[in-house]
Design a protein around this motif. Structure first.
Motif, PDB file in Angstrom:
ATOM      1  N   ASN A   1       0.845  -1.193   0.000  1.00  0.00           N
ATOM      2  CA  ASN A   1       0.000   0.000   0.000  1.00  0.00           C
ATOM      3  C   ASN A   1       0.882   1.246   0.000  1.00  0.00           C
ATOM      4  N   TYR A   2       0.751   2.093  -1.035  1.00  0.00           N
ATOM      5  CA  TYR A   2       1.581   3.284  -1.119  1.00  0.00           C
ATOM      6  C   TYR A   2       1.085   4.410  -0.213  1.00  0.00           C
ATOM      7  N   ASP A   3      -0.058   4.227   0.428  1.00  0.00           N
ATOM      8  CA  ASP A   3      -0.501   5.203   1.436  1.00  0.00           C
ATOM      9  C   ASP A   3       0.233   4.997   2.756  1.00  0.00           C
ATOM     10  N   ILE A   4       1.037   3.938   2.836  1.00  0.00           N
ATOM     11  CA  ILE A   4       1.777   3.644   4.056  1.00  0.00           C
ATOM     12  C   ILE A   4       3.214   4.134   3.912  1.00  0.00           C
ATOM     13  N   GLN A   5       3.627   4.991   4.827  1.00  0.00           N
ATOM     14  CA  GLN A   5       5.018   5.450   4.865  1.00  0.00           C
ATOM     15  C   GLN A   5       5.809   4.501   5.761  1.00  0.00           C
ATOM     16  N   VAL A   6       7.019   4.152   5.314  1.00  0.00           N
ATOM     17  CA  VAL A   6       7.858   3.208   6.043  1.00  0.00           C
ATOM     18  C   VAL A   6       9.179   3.883   6.401  1.00  0.00           C
ATOM     19  N   ILE A   7       9.564   3.783   7.658  1.00  0.00           N
ATOM     20  CA  ILE A   7      10.884   4.216   8.104  1.00  0.00           C
ATOM     21  C   ILE A   7      11.671   2.971   8.467  1.00  0.00           C
ATOM     22  N   GLN A   8      12.789   2.758   7.792  1.00  0.00           N
ATOM     23  CA  GLN A   8      13.602   1.563   7.999  1.00  0.00           C
ATOM     24  C   GLN A   8      14.817   1.867   8.853  1.00  0.00           C
ATOM     25  N   GLN A   9      15.064   1.006   9.839  1.00  0.00           N
ATOM     26  CA  GLN A   9      16.310   1.041  10.603  1.00  0.00           C
ATOM     27  C   GLN A   9      16.810  -0.395  10.731  1.00  0.00           C
ATOM     28  N   ASP A  10      17.817  -0.734   9.914  1.00  0.00           N
ATOM     29  CA  ASP A  10      18.344  -2.104   9.858  1.00  0.00           C
ATOM     30  C   ASP A  10      17.232  -3.082   9.466  1.00  0.00           C
ATOM     31  N   ASN A  11      16.813  -3.923  10.424  1.00  0.00           N
ATOM     32  CA  ASN A  11      15.782  -4.925  10.135  1.00  0.00           C
ATOM     33  C   ASN A  11      14.434  -4.572  10.750  1.00  0.00           C
ATOM     34  N   HIS A  12      14.289  -3.330  11.138  1.00  0.00           N
ATOM     35  CA  HIS A  12      13.090  -2.846  11.826  1.00  0.00           C
ATOM     36  C   HIS A  12      12.367  -1.836  10.932  1.00  0.00           C
ATOM     37  N   LEU A  13      11.067  -2.030  10.757  1.00  0.00           N
ATOM     38  CA  LEU A  13      10.250  -1.118   9.954  1.00  0.00           C
ATOM     39  C   LEU A  13       9.176  -0.489  10.823  1.00  0.00           C
TER      40      LEU A  13
ATOM     41  N   TYR B   1     -10.573   5.804   4.057  1.00  0.00           N
ATOM     42  CA  TYR B   1     -11.238   4.504   3.989  1.00  0.00           C
ATOM     43  C   TYR B   1     -11.131   3.765   5.323  1.00  0.00           C
ATOM     44  N   ARG B   2     -12.048   2.848   5.493  1.00  0.00           N
ATOM     45  CA  ARG B   2     -12.129   2.098   6.746  1.00  0.00           C
ATOM     46  C   ARG B   2     -10.980   1.097   6.853  1.00  0.00           C
ATOM     47  N   PHE B   3     -10.355   1.057   8.042  1.00  0.00           N
ATOM     48  CA  PHE B   3      -9.322   0.067   8.337  1.00  0.00           C
ATOM     49  C   PHE B   3      -9.988  -1.139   8.978  1.00  0.00           C
ATOM     50  N   SER B   4     -10.018  -2.260   8.265  1.00  0.00           N
ATOM     51  CA  SER B   4     -10.681  -3.462   8.757  1.00  0.00           C
ATOM     52  C   SER B   4      -9.784  -4.205   9.742  1.00  0.00           C
ATOM     53  N   ASP B   5     -10.219  -5.398  10.125  1.00  0.00           N
ATOM     54  CA  ASP B   5      -9.405  -6.195  11.056  1.00  0.00           C
ATOM     55  C   ASP B   5      -8.284  -6.924  10.332  1.00  0.00           C
ATOM     56  N   ARG B   6      -8.151  -6.721   9.018  1.00  0.00           N
ATOM     57  CA  ARG B   6      -7.101  -7.373   8.219  1.00  0.00           C
ATOM     58  C   ARG B   6      -6.418  -6.352   7.316  1.00  0.00           C
ATOM     59  N   PHE B   7      -5.810  -5.340   7.924  1.00  0.00           N
ATOM     60  CA  PHE B   7      -5.083  -4.358   7.117  1.00  0.00           C
ATOM     61  C   PHE B   7      -3.630  -4.811   7.020  1.00  0.00           C
ATOM     62  N   CYS B   8      -3.182  -5.108   5.811  1.00  0.00           N
ATOM     63  CA  CYS B   8      -1.842  -5.658   5.600  1.00  0.00           C
ATOM     64  C   CYS B   8      -0.795  -4.544   5.589  1.00  0.00           C
ATOM     65  N   LEU B   9       0.169  -4.647   6.475  1.00  0.00           N
ATOM     66  CA  LEU B   9       1.293  -3.714   6.477  1.00  0.00           C
ATOM     67  C   LEU B   9       2.362  -4.151   5.490  1.00  0.00           C
ATOM     68  N   CYS B  10       2.667  -5.461   5.477  1.00  0.00           N
ATOM     69  CA  CYS B  10       3.739  -5.933   4.621  1.00  0.00           C
ATOM     70  C   CYS B  10       3.712  -7.456   4.556  1.00  0.00           C
ATOM     71  N   HIS B  11       4.492  -7.995   3.628  1.00  0.00           N
ATOM     72  CA  HIS B  11       4.644  -9.440   3.579  1.00  0.00           C
ATOM     73  C   HIS B  11       6.020  -9.790   3.048  1.00  0.00           C
ATOM     74  N   THR B  12       6.445 -11.028   3.348  1.00  0.00           N
ATOM     75  CA  THR B  12       7.757 -11.508   2.956  1.00  0.00           C
ATOM     76  C   THR B  12       7.688 -13.011   2.742  1.00  0.00           C
ATOM     77  N   GLU B  13       8.650 -13.557   2.040  1.00  0.00           N
ATOM     78  CA  GLU B  13       8.621 -14.979   1.740  1.00  0.00           C
ATOM     79  C   GLU B  13       8.807 -15.824   3.006  1.00  0.00           C
ATOM     80  N   TYR B  14       8.036 -16.904   3.096  1.00  0.00           N
ATOM     81  CA  TYR B  14       8.238 -17.907   4.144  1.00  0.00           C
ATOM     82  C   TYR B  14       9.284 -18.884   3.621  1.00  0.00           C
ATOM     83  N   SER B  15      10.563 -18.564   3.861  1.00  0.00           N
ATOM     84  CA  SER B  15      11.675 -19.258   3.207  1.00  0.00           C
ATOM     85  C   SER B  15      12.227 -20.377   4.076  1.00  0.00           C
TER      86      SER B  15
END
Length: 579
Positions: free
Chosen positions: A17-29, A39-53
């Motif tokens: 979501n490009y409406d979300i601003q991210v500040i990165q510090q090492d491995n912390h977002l 718009y309404r924020f539901s109970d499933r608003f996705c911040l981010c995702h990554t591979e389950y490697s």
């Protein structure tokens, strides 16, 4: 368009979501909302995702929103550790047919080490992880529960933070994670103090406790069990749920008088209350129905409408702690107990109900946010008094309690002893970092309707020995057996030497290690309904090895290596070394 971020450890994270601003510090977002849309924020608003490697057989550990929920197993076969997962038919925090949610943090143990996905704050939104197929790939997604709120109603546009850690030491990952949490939610002073040691009335008398019971146990503490300091008057003293300053008929002298007697015997008074709920017979409910959470149509919300109804005196109604008058009420009640009665420790129970979703006086406020306001009001009244959370929402309580119950209620039976051991051990890393853990009471005396075998009590005492944290006897003290007295004595001795929790080096929870003193190391070994096995223990130099409880020497000569056996079934051993 999706934002792509590469972390310091090489992991790639996608922010959809490009409406979300991210500040990165090492491995912390850290995330905030920067959009113009309301718009309404539901109970499933996705911040981010990554591979389950990881391999599908990797062991996982995820927390629950509330105290009674944790999950282990694998992503394909998750195993609920406790009796009350967040998605069961009682709690209903999310539907049972939805993907498994791992609230607060998700740990993966695979063949090369450990990975920890964790929410580093919980100011306003509960955060959780899901593992699902996404565009043909197994993916870990981080969500927040927006509780159907709208950004224009928020007090701030800040969301919550997420960290992605990996390494070969689980203890080190937990330490780094705890440090990041502490930056957002500084621990209370009591987290670093000596753990309370004492007695709790609940598991001896439950809700039938009376004034004479308290007097009898205080007298036993005064005359025979001087090492027990705190006297915790648990549920059953109050006239009604919600009227915490009004005693029941079983306490004709009044609670202030009972507490004065506790102090006169040189002991420290502690008290139980469920600050966020009230039953319909209570004066607070009769006189202040405008203080309670409602449905959207204006009807008063009963707990049973949306979640577990409560264990007694139902229906429960939930105080709206976004209301300044409710905050003042909570501060006043606790302040009376603290300053006029002399209470030194407050056990706050049913805290989870303070987060229930519903209509509150403040527009745009979440249940998490309202709960934290209520806890801050309580802290204001408690002053230097210690605050113990129980039946609590886990991450919403970070920074607001000195101690936290981390397991289900103890019962004198094999199944429950095993259950609460796992619940406690999986959260023992939190001890003296986020809060002091409370593994629940020490119970070694059978009751007429609640009894088990000696081996199970021995397992329970080794769990407490490994855990550290609060040490409160739950037995009727005048009825302690020699076994119970000797066990309590050696548990107290452990607390005098060291306040830390023993460290588990793997998620199988088989071996916990603790440097107890400068000259003694403690090894606690556990079997959970498994076959008998032999375990090799090592030391950095030749040492003498002893059974912690009996003092039996396990080898005649000092040696750096020893092999010990563990029986099948639910079994345990505690072994201490001496230079």
């Amino acid at each position: 368009m999706t934002q792509q971020i590469e972390l310091s450890n090489g992991r790639v994270v996608m922010v959809p979501n490009y409406d979300i601003q991210v500040i990165q510090q090492d491995n912390h977002l850290r995330f905030s909302y920067q959009g113009l849309s309301n718009y309404r924020f539901s109970d499933r608003f996705c911040l981010c995702h990554t591979e389950y490697s990881f391999e599908r057989s990797a062991t996982v550990l995820g927390d629950g929103f509330q105290m009674l929920a944790q999950t282990s197993g694998t992503v394909d076969q998750p195993i609920d550790i406790g009796r009350c997962p967040d998605n069961n038919t009682s709690y209903r925090i999310y539907p049972s047919n939805h993907a498994k949610r791992y609230y607060n943090y998700l740990v993966v143990e695979d063949s090369v080490g450990y990975t920890l996905f964790g929410f580093t704050s919980c100011h306003r939104f509960a955060g959780y992880f899901e593992v699902q197929e996404l565009e043909g790939r197994l993916t870990v997604s981080a969500y927040i529960d927006g509780e159907d709120t709208y950004p224009q109603d928020w007090a701030t546009n800040q969301l919550e933070g997420v960290v992605f850690l990996q390494g070969t030491s689980l203890s080190e990952l937990y330490r780094e994670f705890a440090d990041l949490l502490g930056e957002q939610h500084p621990p209370r002073k009591g987290v670093a103090q000596a753990a309370p040691v004492g007695w709790c009335s609940w598991y001896a008398y439950y809700a039938e406790v009376n004034e004479q019971n308290i007097s009898d146990n205080v007298e036993t503490m005064h005359s025979e069990l001087k090492a027990l300091d705190y006297v915790l008057l648990d549920d059953g003293y109050q006239a009604f749920m919600g009227d915490w300053l009004t005693p029941s008929e079983k306490f004709p002298s009044g609670i202030k008088s009972v507490i004065e007697n506790i102090k006169a015997k040189g002991k420290k008074p502690a008290i139980w209350l469920a600050p966020f709920i009230a039953q319909p017979e209570s004066e607070i409910f009769k006189n202040h129905q405008d203080w309670f959470v409602k449905h959207e149509d204006g009807r008063l919300l009963k707990a049973e409408d949306v979640t577990y109804a409560g264990w007694r005196c139902t229906p429960w109604y939930v105080l709206d702690t976004s209301n300044p008058e409710v905050q003042e009420h909570l501060t006043r009640v606790i302040k009376v107990m603290r300053e006029e009665w002399g209470v030194e420790l407050f056990k706050l129970d049913a805290n989870y109900w303070g987060t229930l979703k519903g209509r509150r006086g403040q527009t745009g406020i979440t249940g998490v946010e309202a709960y934290r306001l209520g806890m801050e009001a309580i802290a204001k009244g408690a002053g230097e008094g210690l605050i113990l959370g129980c039946n609590a929402p886990m991450w919403p309580s970070v920074g607001l309690v000195d101690a936290m119950r981390v397991s289900d209620d103890v019962e004198r039976n094999e199944t429950r002893f095993e259950q609460i051991a796992k619940e406690t051990f999986y959260r023992s890393w939190q001890h003296r970092k986020l809060w002091q853990i409370d593994p629940d009471c020490a119970t070694f005396v059978s009751l007429p309707n609640q009894a088990t075998e000696r081996q199970n009590y021995e397992f329970h005492r080794n769990v407490l020995l490994a855990s550290g944290g609060l040490l409160l006897s739950g037995d009727p003290l005048p009825e302690l057996t020699p076994f119970a007295k000797q066990t309590l004595s050696k548990l107290v001795l452990r607390h005098k030497h060291c306040q830390d929790a023993a460290r588990f080096t793997a998620l199988n929870l088989h071996h916990a290690f603790l440097p107890l003193t400068a000259h003694n190391d403690l090894h606690c070994l556990f079997n959970y309904q498994q076959p008998a096995r032999d375990i090799t223990l090592t030391a950095e130099q030749p040492v003498y090895w002893y059974d912690y409880w009996t003092g039996e020497k396990l080898a005649e000569e000092a040696t750096p290596v020893i092999e010990v056996s563990l029986e099948s079934g639910l079994s345990s051993r505690a072994i201490i070394t001496s230079i």
